[in-house]
Design an enzyme around this catalytic site. Structure first.
Site, PDB file in Angstrom:
ATOM      1  CD1 TRP B 108     -10.472  -8.447 -10.161  1.00 30.69           C
ATOM      2  CD2 TRP B 108     -10.032  -7.922  -8.037  1.00 30.69           C
ATOM      3  NE1 TRP B 108     -11.670  -8.427  -9.469  1.00 30.69           N
ATOM      4  CE2 TRP B 108     -11.428  -8.116  -8.173  1.00 30.69           C
ATOM      5  CE3 TRP B 108      -9.525  -7.572  -6.797  1.00 30.69           C
ATOM      6  CZ2 TRP B 108     -12.310  -7.969  -7.092  1.00 30.69           C
ATOM      7  CZ3 TRP B 108     -10.408  -7.427  -5.721  1.00 30.69           C
ATOM      8  CH2 TRP B 108     -11.775  -7.622  -5.876  1.00 30.69           C
ATOM      9  CG  ASP B 178      -5.190 -12.834  -8.511  1.00 30.28           C
ATOM     10  OD1 ASP B 178      -5.833 -13.880  -8.270  1.00 30.28           O
ATOM     11  OD2 ASP B 178      -5.660 -11.695  -8.329  1.00 30.28           O
ATOM     12  CE  LYS B 202     -13.806 -14.707  -7.866  1.00 30.39           C
ATOM     13  NZ  LYS B 202     -14.524 -13.452  -7.995  1.00 30.39           N
TER      14      LYS B 202
END
Lengths: 369, 369
Positions: B108, B178, B202
């Site tokens: 990511w 992030d 999530k």
């Protein structure tokens, strides 16, 4: 508070998010803890899982069937609403060396123009402001600029309540259409359009999904980059709307709405008939009200989706809104930018709701004449 | 198909979208046709209506309480997921005259770097690729560049299963994080961060919402424009997450998850304890398995959210995944980019699910030793 039931539901004239088919809500409710055969909620499953692939696949297939969309076009389910498309269209197809044509016909097209100017040159090819955005242009009034990257129209202006009832012919200039508030309320001839986008929270789903239908050959007109991934139509098409995690639940509801259009309504011709019947009931009554209720839109440009009108003065309008709400007719206040009244009659709004509104309007005249 | 019930629910180890609290799903289900006292579904009400203003207000207030967020920070609910933030951060704070620091620690962060390079100069201040992204850097290994616009970290790499267990000190360089896959699984010291973003699918909600927490004084560092509205933090802060129609339902679910964290869990300290207990059960068992199950992450960087491991060979891994699924342990396949196994143990994933997995793993060793 105790659980509310179907009988607690009001007639919801909201301009969007808006009324959804009761059948869709009921199916979503029934399966919210656990999708049959899956073992988890639609709110919990992976977007890469076969059950979701089937859902997004059926949403696209039904939309293609309903709108008769050929393989020349890609169908995308994106995020960020129409406002993100105001930027995404010029970011892909406009730069300082190019120009694009825009029709200025109301509050939303004005915003689209604002974003486009950040990318390149904008020609406003028609401006309806002097008529208070009470109509759309005629075909003769639309003169596309030779060599323009595209011409942008707004098929329905939600705030003013005006709508195109024909597809403009723009010759060699690709036609881009913001169809947010009248998408899928009638059949479309896709070959007239190079790109259609729609914030989906009106006719086809809840807030949080945006549909884009784009001619694949338009992608070849993309201006030089770099393009940020989430704003790049080519990458979105390549990723099949799943470059990153899509709004799974929203697409699920949209897939159920598509099934309702196919199976319960019987297609977009039938939907259009019903929408005409609903809007005509309201417009015809207002036209016969001797000026008590004054529709904003000129005949020929009247929206079937958002019926807007004014009354004698603002106090009377406020009284109308308040008493209507008490009579379970909700969401009739006009947009804060223009005032007045607005009844949004999207696909799922029932005919009985319009009958109830007209009945209320008649009573209101009697009591406040 | 007949309606599925709670007893049909499996243990869902999916990396996101992921398991939500059953209580949240039940409340959403109960009220899906009609919010009590409102007369319409949460899927149908206007985002400008008082009921939704109360919902988004409570979501923000509970999040501020849980994370102890001061008024120095704005809280935003945006769309487009973390992938849009990969672009939005550099579009606001980086240009060709500036540089930004990035820690390269997994799949990511690599994508975040790719988008940042489209805006300006990127210094990769630490690169974990030679260790197969099996750990995060130590404080000593992070050397911020003087004058960098910001330093970007990824608090938890979902695919590799590595996590920061400390907040890096970056001196005068603003820290951007992030936190998509470990947001709100433990308390945070907000003053260590200038901007935190998280794709919300999530720990805190379903797919389609993205949370951004931004220090208001960072907004003054915005580079010269023009900035497209939907990508402009200043405009988003000014509009209170409602410049355009937000993803209403997603924010509603997030508001219910916040209530669950406050009332049922009792805050983020308690949540963290429970998450440690869950992850330790699994890591401890694997460490004692004599190498049969080999955790990917190095000790000290092991993720509490995404536990990744390998087995002797791929055939055995496939057999494991298949038999686990048959035993109602779903979603254990590792990400396609790295292979192996992954068990995601987000906030709402129950301890009993980890016990069931460890029990299954023991049986599997016996049968395939």
């Amino acid at each position: 508070m105790s659980t509310a039931t179907v009988s607690d539901r009001v007639f919801n004239f909201s301009a969007g998010p808006a009324t959804l088919p009761l059948k869709v809500l009921q199916e979503a409710q029934e399966n919210l803890l656990c999708l049959p055969g899956v073992g988890a909620s639609i709110l919990e499953i992976s977007h890469r899982s076969p059950p979701f692939e089937a859902i997004i696949g059926s949403a696209e297939a039904d939309m293609r069937k309903l709108l008769n969309i050929s393989d020349d076009y890609a169908v995308l389910f994106l995020q960020g609403g129409a406002t993100t498309q105001f930027s995404m269209v010029p970011l892909n197809f406009l730069n300082k060396e190019k120009s694009a044509d825009y029709i200025l016909q109301g509050a939303w097209s004005k915003k689209a123009i604002g974003e486009a100017k950040k990318c390149g040159n904008v020609n406003v090819v028609w401006d309806g402001s002097s008529e208070k955005f009470s109509r759309v242009p005629t075909q003769e009034e639309i003169k596309p600029t030779s060599g323009a990257a595209y011409l942008h129209m707004t098929s329905n202006e939600t705030i003013e309540g005006i709508e195109f009832h024909y597809d403009p012919n723009t010759g060699n200039v690709p036609l881009v259409c913001d169809a947010s508030s009248d998408f899928m309320h009638r059949p479309l001839d896709m070959k007239n359009f190079s790109l259609i986008y729609a914030g989906a929270q009106k006719n086809v789903g809840p807030a949080g999904s945006c549909v884009v239908i784009i001619r694949k050959d338009l992608l070849e007109q993309q201006v030089a980059g770099p393009h940020h991934t989430m704003l790049d139509y080519k990458k979105m098409v390549a990723g099949g709307s799943m470059h990153n995690t899509p709004p799974v639940f929203t697409i699920y509801i949209l897939s159920l709405v598509m099934k309702w259009l196919v199976n319960d309504i019987g297609g977009l011709d039938k939907m259009h008939e019903l929408n005409q019947k609903k809007a005509n009931l309201l417009y015809d009554y207002m036209d016969a009200s001797g000026g008590y209720y004054k529709p904003h839109a000129q005949k020929g440009s009247r929206s079937l989706m958002n019926v807007t009108w004014r009354m004698r003065d603002e106090d009377l309008e406020k009284k109308f809104i308040k008493e209507a709400k008490a009579a379970r007719l909700d969401g009739l206040k006009g947009h804060r930018d223009v005032g007045g009244l607005r009844a949004s009659l999207y696909n799922a709004f029932p005919y009985e709701g319009v009958e109830a509104l007209v009945g209320f309007m008649k009573e209101f005249v009697k009591n406040n004449g």
